[in-house]
Design an enzyme around this catalytic site. Structure first.
Site, PDB file in Angstrom:
ATOM      1  N   ASN A  12       0.872  -1.186   0.000  1.00 40.42           N
ATOM      2  CA  ASN A  12       0.000   0.000   0.000  1.00 40.42           C
ATOM      3  C   ASN A  12       0.904   1.229   0.000  1.00 40.42           C
ATOM      4  O   ASN A  12       1.483   1.578   1.020  1.00 40.42           O
ATOM      5  CB  ASN A  12      -0.884  -0.036   1.259  1.00 40.42           C
ATOM      6  N   LYS A  14       0.153   4.288  -0.384  1.00 37.46           N
ATOM      7  CA  LYS A  14      -0.457   5.517   0.163  1.00 37.46           C
ATOM      8  C   LYS A  14      -0.179   6.686  -0.789  1.00 37.46           C
ATOM      9  O   LYS A  14      -0.192   6.506  -2.000  1.00 37.46           O
ATOM     10  CB  LYS A  14       0.037   5.767   1.597  1.00 37.46           C
ATOM     11  N   HIS A 105      -9.381   1.220   4.731  1.00 39.64           N
ATOM     12  CA  HIS A 105      -8.114   1.387   5.457  1.00 39.64           C
ATOM     13  C   HIS A 105      -8.327   2.320   6.646  1.00 39.64           C
ATOM     14  O   HIS A 105      -9.155   3.235   6.579  1.00 39.64           O
ATOM     15  CB  HIS A 105      -7.047   1.967   4.509  1.00 39.64           C
ATOM     16  N   GLU A 107      -6.781   4.752   7.677  1.00 33.56           N
ATOM     17  CA  GLU A 107      -6.633   6.186   7.355  1.00 33.56           C
ATOM     18  C   GLU A 107      -7.899   6.716   6.683  1.00 33.56           C
ATOM     19  O   GLU A 107      -8.260   7.883   6.858  1.00 33.56           O
ATOM     20  CB  GLU A 107      -5.383   6.396   6.492  1.00 33.56           C
ATOM     21  N   GLU A 176      -5.194  -4.871  10.617  1.00 33.29           N
ATOM     22  CA  GLU A 176      -4.161  -3.858  10.810  1.00 33.29           C
ATOM     23  C   GLU A 176      -4.447  -3.084  12.090  1.00 33.29           C
ATOM     24  O   GLU A 176      -5.262  -2.151  12.084  1.00 33.29           O
ATOM     25  CB  GLU A 176      -4.145  -2.873   9.638  1.00 33.29           C
ATOM     26  N   GLY A 182       2.619   2.365  10.647  1.00 35.53           N
ATOM     27  CA  GLY A 182       3.562   3.464  10.475  1.00 35.53           C
ATOM     28  C   GLY A 182       4.305   3.844  11.750  1.00 35.53           C
ATOM     29  O   GLY A 182       4.994   4.855  11.801  1.00 35.53           O
ATOM     30  N   SER A 221       3.524  -2.072  10.309  1.00 34.60           N
ATOM     31  CA  SER A 221       4.967  -2.136  10.535  1.00 34.60           C
ATOM     32  C   SER A 221       5.587  -3.482  10.159  1.00 34.60           C
ATOM     33  O   SER A 221       6.543  -3.935  10.799  1.00 34.60           O
ATOM     34  CB  SER A 221       5.314  -1.749  11.981  1.00 34.60           C
TER      35      SER A 221
HETATM   36  P1  PGA Z   1       2.967   0.356   7.596  1.00 34.20           P
HETATM   37  O1  PGA Z   1       1.495   0.583   6.973  1.00 34.20           O
HETATM   38  O2  PGA Z   1       3.480  -0.933   7.020  1.00 34.20           O
HETATM   39  O3  PGA Z   1       3.749   1.558   7.128  1.00 34.20           O
HETATM   40  O4  PGA Z   1       2.798   0.279   9.075  1.00 34.20           O
HETATM   41  C1  PGA Z   1       0.612  -0.491   6.781  1.00 34.20           C
HETATM   42  C2  PGA Z   1      -0.681   0.006   6.181  1.00 34.20           C
HETATM   43  O5  PGA Z   1      -1.107   1.115   6.503  1.00 34.20           O
HETATM   44  O6  PGA Z   1      -1.307  -0.706   5.373  1.00 34.20           O
END
Ligand code: PGA
Length: 263
Positions: A12, A14, A105, A107, A176, A182, A221
């Protein structure tokens, strides 16, 4: 992992690598994926990079005589068309060459106020258009520390249970934990497995075939150095990778860990 489900490793991106750099990154991913036949690989670039990514990764696949990697939209609107400024319909993703959409997601839920009902409508629209749906679920830190992880996660799963029934391998759930996205704070393999097992049991309660076919990815992560231990868990069928998917030196070893565990 479980031999009955092909592992899925999805990146992903983003709001990163939206132009020529995204096409370059996708070519690197496609070349690495070409020698990993046991793994299904998907990248989710920003919309503007999608046509170039589809074109170039298809060419890599032709050179290597293998199936192309999948390309995903990071979101989708639930209506087929209309006055929805700034939105993209599922059929438009299909026309651009996408085979997947990431839906709900954290976000999107946090910054764009998407609710469970929206996520269900988007998932229905994506599947109806022929896309696979990667539906994201997960608890916040406050929800985890107050002991509500499974309440929250299973509520989010319940919202899409009926929609995913019958989707087969095109139905994917990504667990997640919001506090792990992140942040560098990854769930322990055991904590992740416990939630994945609870999600699998919920799917089985609806329909055994749904539980057997649906891949449940872990996200939050995931890096080159922790992927193998996560992917080795019985109910973890792959990974949804954010930051580490932007660097082939990280994403390559994650894909290879899945291949090694699957073969
Ligand atoms: P990350 O993000 O691997 O940077 O923690 C995962 C995601 O948001 O799908």
């Amino acid at each position: 992992m479980n031999a009955r489900r092909k592992p899925l490793i999805a990146g992903n991106w983003k709001m990163h690598q939206g132009g020529a750099s995204g096409v370059d990154l996708a070519v690197q991913v496609a070349r690495a994926a070409a020698v990993l036949p046991a793994v299904e690989v998907v990248v989710a670039p920003p919309y503007l990079a999608i046509p170039g990514v589809v074109r170039e990764t298809t060419e890599v696949a032709q050179q290597h005589h293998c199936a192309p990697i999948g390309v995903a939209g990071q979101n989708v609107h639930h209506e087929p068309k209309g006055a929805f400024t700034g939105e993209i319909a599922a059929s438009m993703l299909v026309e651009a060459g996408c085979r997947w959409a990431i839906i709900g997601h954290s976000e999107r839920r946090q910054y764009f106020a998407e609710q469970d009902a929206d996520v269900a409508k988007k998932t229905r629209a994506a599947l109806a258009a022929g896309l696979g749906a990667i539906v994201c679920v997960g608890e916040t830190l406050e929800e985890r520390t107050s002991g509500r992880t499974l309440d929250v996660v299973l509520r989010m799963v319940d919202a899409v249970l009926d929609v995913l029934a019958g989707a087969g391998a095109r139905g994917v759930i990504a667990y997640e934990p919001v506090w792990a996205i992140g942040t560098g704070k990854v769930a322990t393999p055991k904590d992740a497995q416990d939630v994945h097992a609870a999600i699998r049991a919920r799917l089985a309660g609806r329909d055994v075939e749904l539980a057997n076919a649906t891949r449940i990815l872990y996200g939050g992560s995931v890096k080159a150095d922790n992927a193998r231990d996560l992917l080795a868990q019985a109910d973890i069928d792959g990974a949804l990778v954010g930051g580490a998917s932007l660097d082939i030196a990280q994403f390559g070893p994650i894909m290879r860990a899945a291949q090694e565990l699957a073969s």
